[in-house]
Design a protein around this motif. Structure first.
Motif, PDB file in Angstrom:
ATOM      1  N   GLU A 234       0.136   9.139   6.952  1.00  0.00           N
ATOM      2  CA  GLU A 234       1.074   8.219   7.566  1.00  0.00           C
ATOM      3  C   GLU A 234       1.517   7.188   6.541  1.00  0.00           C
ATOM      4  O   GLU A 234       0.778   6.843   5.643  1.00  0.00           O
ATOM      5  N   SER A 235       2.699   6.661   6.724  1.00  0.00           N
ATOM      6  CA  SER A 235       3.171   5.622   5.826  1.00  0.00           C
ATOM      7  C   SER A 235       2.720   4.251   6.290  1.00  0.00           C
ATOM      8  O   SER A 235       2.839   3.286   5.576  1.00  0.00           O
ATOM      9  N   GLY A 236       2.213   4.148   7.490  1.00  0.00           N
ATOM     10  CA  GLY A 236       1.763   2.876   8.027  1.00  0.00           C
ATOM     11  C   GLY A 236       0.504   3.053   8.821  1.00  0.00           C
ATOM     12  O   GLY A 236      -0.052   4.146   8.903  1.00  0.00           O
TER      13      GLY A 236
ATOM     14  N   GLY B 252      -8.554   5.109   0.809  1.00  0.00           N
ATOM     15  CA  GLY B 252      -7.540   4.805   1.801  1.00  0.00           C
ATOM     16  C   GLY B 252      -8.175   4.196   3.029  1.00  0.00           C
ATOM     17  O   GLY B 252      -9.301   3.687   2.989  1.00  0.00           O
ATOM     18  N   THR B 253      -7.449   4.297   4.129  1.00  0.00           N
ATOM     19  CA  THR B 253      -7.888   3.756   5.404  1.00  0.00           C
ATOM     20  C   THR B 253      -7.768   4.841   6.463  1.00  0.00           C
ATOM     21  O   THR B 253      -6.774   5.566   6.509  1.00  0.00           O
TER      22      THR B 253
ATOM     23  N   PRO C 264      -2.267   2.594  -2.230  1.00  0.00           N
ATOM     24  CA  PRO C 264      -1.324   2.813  -3.332  1.00  0.00           C
ATOM     25  C   PRO C 264      -2.082   2.993  -4.652  1.00  0.00           C
ATOM     26  O   PRO C 264      -3.101   2.360  -4.878  1.00  0.00           O
ATOM     27  N   GLU C 265      -1.549   3.878  -5.474  1.00  0.00           N
ATOM     28  CA  GLU C 265      -2.207   4.126  -6.761  1.00  0.00           C
ATOM     29  C   GLU C 265      -2.034   2.910  -7.656  1.00  0.00           C
ATOM     30  O   GLU C 265      -0.970   2.326  -7.733  1.00  0.00           O
ATOM     31  N   ALA C 266      -3.116   2.533  -8.342  1.00  0.00           N
ATOM     32  CA  ALA C 266      -3.077   1.356  -9.201  1.00  0.00           C
ATOM     33  C   ALA C 266      -2.546   1.696 -10.569  1.00  0.00           C
ATOM     34  O   ALA C 266      -2.569   2.761 -11.040  1.00  0.00           O
TER      35      ALA C 266
END
Length: 166
Positions: free
Chosen positions: A39-41, A9-10, A164-166
């Motif tokens: 967070e969603s963003g 993630g970030t 997001p999961e690949a």
């Protein structure tokens, strides 16, 4: 474990610190659950802004920092063992203490509460046992010196945005 899953993630460093909203909760717990810092963003909640401008991956406060998330027993147990370094940071959840036995390089360790607010930041050399932080729920690890460069210090809040999961 809530929303926490192994993956990438970030990480973003948000405002806070002395005199900020950390003074509103004397125990620093903020009542959040396991996913409180997800967070969603790329930004935090109302009124929370990055402590600096976006400077790219690991480029400083507010920049997008590559993140690995270790939430399973196996991933938490392995951590950074056997590596020669890490590009970005490793979030270990849930935990409130770490060790550096078997590590090959010194690391910065940020202990986080449920709301992903930094309780303490320490630098640990290989072969050390970190103190337990009773209010700690998560630990953020990175190469020594990285936390200061990113602006991670006591009282600051961070967010983790899973890829997001690949």
């Amino acid at each position: 474990m809530g929303k926490w899953r192994d993956g990438t993630g970030t990480l973003r460093v948000l405002g806070g610190g002395p005199g900020g909203d950390s003074a509103k909760d004397p125990d620093g717990d903020f009542g959040g659950g396991p996913g409180a810092g997800l967070e969603s963003g790329p930004r935090g909640g109302p009124g929370e802004e990055p402590t600096g401008s976006d400077r790219g991956p690991g480029g400083g406060p507010g920049g997008a920092i590559p993140l690995e998330i270790a939430a399973s027993y196996r991933a938490r147990r392995r951590g950074l063992l056997g590596r020669d370094g890490i590009a970005g940071a490793l979030l270990i959840t849930p935990t409130n203490s770490v060790h550096t036995f078997g590590m090959r390089f010194p690391i910065d360790v940020a202990y986080l509460d449920r709301a992903l607010r930094v309780i303490d930041v320490v630098t640990m050399r290989p072969g050390r046992l970190g103190m337990v932080r009773p209010r700690g729920r998560h630990v953020l690890e990175a190469e020594a010196g990285a936390m200061a460069a990113w602006g991670v210090r006591r009282g600051v809040r961070v967010t983790a945005v899973p890829n997001p999961e690949a």
